[in-house]
Design a protein around this motif. Structure first.
Motif, mmCIF file in Angstrom:
data_model
loop_
_atom_site.group_PDB
_atom_site.id
_atom_site.type_symbol
_atom_site.label_atom_id
_atom_site.label_comp_id
_atom_site.label_asym_id
_atom_site.label_seq_id
_atom_site.Cartn_x
_atom_site.Cartn_y
_atom_site.Cartn_z
ATOM 1 N N ALA A 265 0.836 -1.163 -0.061
ATOM 2 C CA ALA A 265 -0.035 -0.029 -0.009
ATOM 3 C C ALA A 265 0.726 1.312 -0.037
ATOM 4 O O ALA A 265 0.478 2.213 -0.494
ATOM 5 C CB ALA A 265 -0.807 0.048 1.254
ATOM 6 N N GLY A 266 2.012 1.287 0.587
ATOM 7 C CA GLY A 266 2.910 2.416 0.694
ATOM 8 C C GLY A 266 2.298 3.168 1.613
ATOM 9 O O GLY A 266 1.758 2.707 2.718
ATOM 10 N N ARG A 267 2.508 4.509 1.791
ATOM 11 C CA ARG A 267 2.144 5.401 2.845
ATOM 12 C C ARG A 267 0.712 5.366 2.895
ATOM 13 O O ARG A 267 -0.065 5.454 1.854
ATOM 14 C CB ARG A 267 2.981 6.839 2.820
ATOM 15 C CG ARG A 267 4.117 7.089 2.980
ATOM 16 C CD ARG A 267 4.693 8.358 2.449
ATOM 17 N NE ARG A 267 4.050 9.433 3.319
ATOM 18 C CZ ARG A 267 4.693 9.728 4.511
ATOM 19 N NH1 ARG A 267 5.607 9.316 4.989
ATOM 20 N NH2 ARG A 267 4.101 10.836 4.982
ATOM 21 N N THR A 268 0.003 4.980 4.053
ATOM 22 C CA THR A 268 -1.230 4.796 4.191
ATOM 23 C C THR A 268 -1.694 5.129 5.549
ATOM 24 O O THR A 268 -0.899 5.571 6.416
ATOM 25 C CB THR A 268 -1.905 3.391 3.884
ATOM 26 O OG1 THR A 268 -3.130 3.467 3.710
ATOM 27 C CG2 THR A 268 -1.396 2.154 4.806
ATOM 28 N N VAL B 179 -3.781 7.385 11.983
ATOM 29 C CA VAL B 179 -2.156 7.834 12.030
ATOM 30 C C VAL B 179 -1.426 7.189 10.716
ATOM 31 O O VAL B 179 -1.778 6.174 10.137
ATOM 32 C CB VAL B 179 -1.395 6.945 13.347
ATOM 33 C CG1 VAL B 179 0.024 7.149 13.145
ATOM 34 C CG2 VAL B 179 -1.990 7.504 14.525
ATOM 35 N N LEU B 180 -0.810 8.216 10.334
ATOM 36 C CA LEU B 180 -0.123 7.737 8.996
ATOM 37 C C LEU B 180 0.849 6.912 9.276
ATOM 38 O O LEU B 180 1.784 6.929 9.993
ATOM 39 C CB LEU B 180 0.585 8.920 8.542
ATOM 40 C CG LEU B 180 1.252 8.814 7.041
ATOM 41 C CD1 LEU B 180 0.358 8.623 5.927
ATOM 42 C CD2 LEU B 180 2.093 10.338 6.690
ATOM 43 N N ALA B 181 0.893 5.818 8.221
ATOM 44 C CA ALA B 181 1.770 4.788 8.231
ATOM 45 C C ALA B 181 2.665 4.519 6.875
ATOM 46 O O ALA B 181 2.141 4.486 6.099
ATOM 47 C CB ALA B 181 1.113 3.364 8.596
ATOM 48 N N ASP B 182 4.009 4.079 7.188
ATOM 49 C CA ASP B 182 4.799 4.115 6.004
ATOM 50 C C ASP B 182 5.376 2.733 6.040
ATOM 51 O O ASP B 182 6.397 2.671 7.202
ATOM 52 C CB ASP B 182 5.894 5.228 5.964
ATOM 53 C CG ASP B 182 6.618 5.301 4.414
ATOM 54 O OD1 ASP B 182 6.836 4.037 4.268
ATOM 55 O OD2 ASP B 182 6.868 6.127 4.243
ATOM 56 N N PRO B 183 5.579 1.696 5.286
ATOM 57 C CA PRO B 183 6.268 0.501 5.487
ATOM 58 C C PRO B 183 7.750 0.516 5.028
ATOM 59 O O PRO B 183 8.418 -0.530 5.550
ATOM 60 C CB PRO B 183 5.651 -0.253 4.324
ATOM 61 C CG PRO B 183 4.963 0.540 3.404
ATOM 62 C CD PRO B 183 4.937 1.828 4.100
ATOM 63 N N SER C 277 -10.188 6.839 0.530
ATOM 64 C CA SER C 277 -10.955 6.175 1.528
ATOM 65 C C SER C 277 -11.279 4.924 0.813
ATOM 66 O O SER C 277 -11.120 4.597 -0.394
ATOM 67 C CB SER C 277 -12.500 6.986 1.600
ATOM 68 O OG SER C 277 -12.202 8.034 2.379
ATOM 69 N N PRO C 278 -11.593 4.019 1.566
ATOM 70 C CA PRO C 278 -11.990 2.664 0.963
ATOM 71 C C PRO C 278 -13.180 2.665 0.218
ATOM 72 O O PRO C 278 -13.936 3.710 0.245
ATOM 73 C CB PRO C 278 -12.290 1.679 2.451
ATOM 74 C CG PRO C 278 -11.727 2.510 3.457
ATOM 75 C CD PRO C 278 -11.793 4.100 3.055
#
Length: 503
Positions: free
Chosen positions: A37-40, A304-308, A472-473
Motif C-alpha cells: 500500500a505504501g504510505r497509508t 495515524v499515517l503509516a509508512d512500510p 477512502s475505502p
C-alpha cells in the motif's frame, strides 16, 4: 510487549476491583496493513472508561448556571413558560448542597435573577427554596440573544472556580439579537471553562445552531418532545452534572519518527471532530483535554499515517502510543500507555479485515449523515431524495439497534420495513419532528458487539475524495476527513434495492 501490557491492564487486580475509582484505556484495531500500500493510514478506536467515581463526585466542588429563555415567544403556548418554571425549580432542588449556582433570565440581554446579588449562591435548603420561588415568577418578555446569555454564564463560572462547571440552556427560538459572529466568539471564550447541555422547546428553535453550541461546549443537545417532560429532563441533566468527579482527562498520542496523527474524532457518546481542538507540541505529538468525567465511557477514532519503508514484514511495529493524564487535584492514577500497532502483510484476508468497533462507528456516522441529508432534501423540496435518505437511516438504525433514532425517524416517515429501509414520508411533517431528528443526528449508539475482526469483501479500488483528496475505502459513502459524500451519486446514500412506497 504491548500485549503483555494489555493483559496486565485488563486482568483482575486491586485497582477498581472492589468498585473503587479506576480509569482504563484500550486500543481496538486491525493491526494488519497491506505491504504494497505504501504510505497509508492506520485507523483505531481508543476507548477510555471511568468507573467508581461516585464517592469522589460527592466531594467535588461544582458550579451550575441555569439559563432560561424568557423571550416573548415562550408565552405561547403558555405550557412552555410554565414548564420552564417547574423545570428550573426541579433542577435547583436536586443540586448537591454546597454547589455554587445561579439562574439567568435570557431575553435580548442576560441578567441574573437569582441570587439577588447577581453572583452565585451556595446551594442549601434556604437558597434552593428561595430560587424555586424566583423560578415560579420567570417572565416571557423580550428577545433572544444566546451569545449574551452564555457570556454571562462564563463570567459567573469564572467568579467561583470549581472542578466541575456546567451550564444548562433552554431556548425556544433562534439567536436573533446578538451581533453577527458574536455567538461564535462567545463559544470560543466559553469552551475552556464549562460544559453545556442544551434543550430546544417548541417548534421555533434552530437545531443546527443548538447542535453547534453543544458540540463546541462539549455537551449534548436534544429536543423537548412534550412540554410536561421538561422537568424530568432538567433533573436528568443536573444529576449527570452532579455525578462528575474529574475536571478533565488529557489524551496524548505520540507517533514514531516519520508518522503523524491525521485526525482524532470522538465517536461516542456523540460524534465530534476534535482534531483542531488539540495541540501539537511537536510534529509527532497530539494532545487534547476532555472535560468533566463521571462514570462513563468515551471512544475516539484515531488516524495515524503509516509508512512500510524500513519496517520488517510479518512483525508487530509500534506506530504510536496513547496515554492518559488526569487533570486537577486527584489521587486517581492513570492507566499504563497503550500501543497502536502495525504489521505489514501480503495476506489479503488479514489486511482486509475490519475491526468491529470501526465498522460499527462507520455505520453510525453514515446514519447521522443520512438523517441530515434527508432533512436538507426535504427542506429543499426534493421529497424523493428525502425518502431515500431517511429510508437508509431507518435501515441503519435498525441494524445498529437504535430505538431512539427509530422513534425520531418515525416522526418523519411511516416505516413499512425497517430491515430493508422501506418507508413513506409523512405529510405534513411538523417543524418539531424535523428538529428532533436533526438535533440527535450526531449522537451515537455505543458498540456492544463482539471484539473479533470480521472479514471484509474482496477489496475494490479506493475512492478519492473530490473535495480534499483523501483516499477512502471503496465501501465508504462519506469522506472521513471532510464529510463530503462519495459514490456515484454525490449526496445520495445508495440503498442497493430501492425501497418501495410513494411520498
Amino acid at each position: 510487549m504491548n500485549e503483555d501490557r494489555r493483559e496486565r491492564q485488563h486482568a483482575p487486580g486491586p485497582e477498581g476491583a472492589d468498585g473503587g475509582p479506576a480509569l482504563t484505556l484500550r486500543v481496538h484495531q486491525n493491526k494488519y496493513l497491506p505491504a504494497s500500500a505504501g504510505r497509508t493510514e492506520m485507523h483505531a478506536i481508543v476507548s477510555v472508561r471511568a468507573r467508581g467515581l461516585g464517592p469522589a463526585a460527592a466531594l467535588t466542588a461544582a458550579s451550575e448556571v441555569i439559563v432560561i429563555d424568557c423571550s416573548m415567544s415562550m408565552s405561547w403556548p403558555p405550557t412552555k413558560i410554565a414548564a420552564a418554571r417547574r423545570a428550573t425549580a426541579s433542577a435547583v432542588g436536586i443540586l448537591r448542597d454546597g454547589t455554587r449556582f445561579a439562574i439567568v433570565e435570557g431575553t435580548e440581554q442576560a441578567q441574573v435573577v437569582y441570587p439577588f446579588t447577581g453572583g452565585m449562591a451556595v446551594a442549601g435548603p434556604d437558597t434552593k427554596a428561595a430560587a424555586a420561588r424566583v423560578a415560579a415568577r420567570l417572565p416571557a418578555v423580550g428577545g433572544t440573544a444566546i451569545g449574551s446569555w452564555l457570556d454571562l454564564a462564563r463570567r459567573l463560572h469564572l467568579r467561583q472556580p470549581a472542578a466541575i462547571q456546567h451550564t444548562l440552556l433552554l431556548t425556544d427560538g433562534r439567536n436573533e439579537h446578538d451581533p453577527p459572529g458574536y455567538l461564535d466568539k462567545v463559544l470560543d471564550a466559553c469552551a475552556p471553562h464549562f460544559t453545556c447541555d442544551a434543550r430546544g422547546i417548541g417548534d421555533g428553535w434552530d437545531a443546527t445552531e443548538l447542535k453547534r453550541i453543544a458540540r463546541r461546549l462539549h455537551g449534548r443537545a436534544d429536543a423537548v418532545l412534550e412540554d410536561a417532560a421538561l422537568a424530568a429532563e432538567f433533573e436528568e441533566m443536573v444529576s449527570a452534572s452532579m455525578a462528575k468527579a474529574l475536571a478533565g482527562v488529557r489524551i496524548r498520542i505520540r507517533t514514531r519518527a516519520g508518522s503523524r496523527v491525521g485526525f482524532v474524532k470522538q465517536v461516542h457518546p456523540t460524534r465530534v471532530d476534535v482534531t483542531d481542538e488539540g495541540v501539537r507540541p511537536d510534529e509527532r505529538t497530539w494532545e487534547w483535554t476532555t472535560k468533566a468525567w463521571g462514570d462513563e465511557t468515551r471512544e475516539y477514532q484515531v488516524s495515524v499515517l503509516a509508512d512500510p519503508r524500513g519496517d520488517p514484514a510479518g512483525e508487530d511495529v509500534e506506530l504510536a502510543t496513547v496515554e492518559l493524564a488526569v487533570e486537577g487535584d486527584t489521587a486517581l492514577p492513570p492507566p499504563e500507555p497503550e500501543s497502536l500497532l502495525v504489521q505489514w502483510t501480503d495476506d489479503v484476508l488479514l489486511s482486509s479485515r475490519i475491526d468491529p468497533r470501526l465498522a460499527h462507528y462507520d455505520a453510525d456516522s453514515e446514519l447521522g449523515h443520512a438523517i441530515t441529508a434527508g432533512c436538507d432534501a426535504y427542506e429543499a423540496g426534493d421529497r424523493e431524495r428525502a425518502r431515500r435518505q431517511w429510508g437508509r437511516a431507518v435501515q441503519l438504525a435498525h441494524q445498529l439497534g437504535s430505538e431512539k433514532m427509530l422513534t425520531r425517524l418515525s416522526g418523519l416517515v411511516h416505516i413499512v420495513d425497517a430491515a430493508t429501509g422501506e418507508v413513506r414520508i409523512r405529510e405534513p411533517i411538523r417543524p418539531l419532528d424535523l428538529n428532533s431528528a436533526i438535533i440527535v443526528s450526531e449522537e451515537s449508539v455505543h458498540f456492544m458487539g463482539v471484539e473479533r475482526p470480521r472479514a471484509a469483501a474482496p477489496p475494490a479500488a479506493d475512492v478519492i475524495c473530490p473535495a480534499c483528496g483523501r483516499r477512502s475505502p471503496a465501501t465508504a459513502e462519506f469522506c472521513q476527513q471532510c464529510d463530503t459524500p462519495l459514490g456515484a451519486e454525490a449526496g445520495d446514500t445508495p440503498l442497493g434495492a430501492e425501497p418501495g412506497g410513494a411520498t
